[in-house]
Design a protein around this motif. Structure first.
Motif, short mmCIF file in Angstrom:
data_model
loop_
_atom_site.label_atom_id
_atom_site.label_comp_id
_atom_site.label_asym_id
_atom_site.label_seq_id
_atom_site.Cartn_x
_atom_site.Cartn_y
_atom_site.Cartn_z
N THR A 129 0.83 -1.21 0.00
CA THR A 129 0.00 0.00 0.00
C THR A 129 0.86 1.25 0.00
O THR A 129 0.61 2.19 -0.77
CB THR A 129 -0.94 0.00 1.23
OG1 THR A 129 -1.74 -1.18 1.20
CG2 THR A 129 -1.84 1.22 1.23
N SER A 130 1.88 1.28 0.83
CA SER A 130 2.77 2.44 0.88
C SER A 130 3.53 2.62 -0.43
O SER A 130 3.76 3.74 -0.88
CB SER A 130 3.76 2.30 2.03
OG SER A 130 3.10 2.31 3.27
N ARG A 188 2.44 1.82 -3.41
CA ARG A 188 1.51 2.40 -4.37
C ARG A 188 1.34 3.90 -4.14
O ARG A 188 1.32 4.69 -5.08
CB ARG A 188 0.15 1.70 -4.31
CG ARG A 188 0.07 0.55 -5.28
CD ARG A 188 -1.36 0.05 -5.45
NE ARG A 188 -1.38 -1.32 -4.95
CZ ARG A 188 -2.08 -1.76 -3.92
NH1 ARG A 188 -2.87 -0.96 -3.26
NH2 ARG A 188 -2.01 -3.01 -3.54
N LYS A 189 1.21 4.29 -2.87
CA LYS A 189 1.07 5.71 -2.54
C LYS A 189 2.32 6.48 -2.94
O LYS A 189 2.24 7.58 -3.50
CB LYS A 189 0.81 5.90 -1.05
CG LYS A 189 -0.57 5.46 -0.61
CD LYS A 189 -0.75 5.67 0.88
CE LYS A 189 -2.11 5.21 1.34
NZ LYS A 189 -2.27 5.38 2.81
N ARG A 206 2.37 6.88 -6.72
CA ARG A 206 1.46 7.94 -7.16
C ARG A 206 2.06 9.31 -6.88
O ARG A 206 1.98 10.22 -7.71
CB ARG A 206 0.11 7.81 -6.46
CG ARG A 206 -0.80 6.77 -7.07
CD ARG A 206 -2.24 6.95 -6.63
NE ARG A 206 -2.39 6.96 -5.18
CZ ARG A 206 -2.79 5.94 -4.44
NH1 ARG A 206 -3.08 4.80 -5.01
NH2 ARG A 206 -2.90 6.05 -3.14
N LEU A 207 2.69 9.46 -5.72
CA LEU A 207 3.34 10.73 -5.38
C LEU A 207 4.45 11.05 -6.37
O LEU A 207 4.54 12.19 -6.87
CB LEU A 207 3.90 10.65 -3.96
CG LEU A 207 4.76 11.83 -3.52
CD1 LEU A 207 3.91 13.08 -3.36
CD2 LEU A 207 5.48 11.50 -2.22
#
Length: 60
Positions: free
Chosen positions: A26-27, A29-30, A33-34
């Motif tokens: 999850t991190s 993916r975040k 995206r960033l």
């Protein structure tokens, strides 16, 4: 130039906050995206600077 230093400091801060064994899914993916968002901002900023250089070059 100040933007570049702020970007570098933010990148170092994010890197230091990551666990040694890497981010979880999850991190990751975040973070991806960033990074894609930052890439888009940098490309737009460079394009604006290039356009400004062209306009100023035509006047000079």
């Amino acid at each position: 130039m100040r933007f570049g230093f702020r970007f570098l400091n933010t990148a170092l801060l994010v890197n230091s906050a990551l666990p040694l064994n890497g981010p979880d899914e999850t991190s990751a993916r975040k973070l991806q995206r960033l990074l894609y968002g930052l890439d888009a901002i940098l490309k737009q900023r460079c394009a604006q600077e290039d356009e400004l250089d062209l306009v100023l070059g035509e006047r000079g």
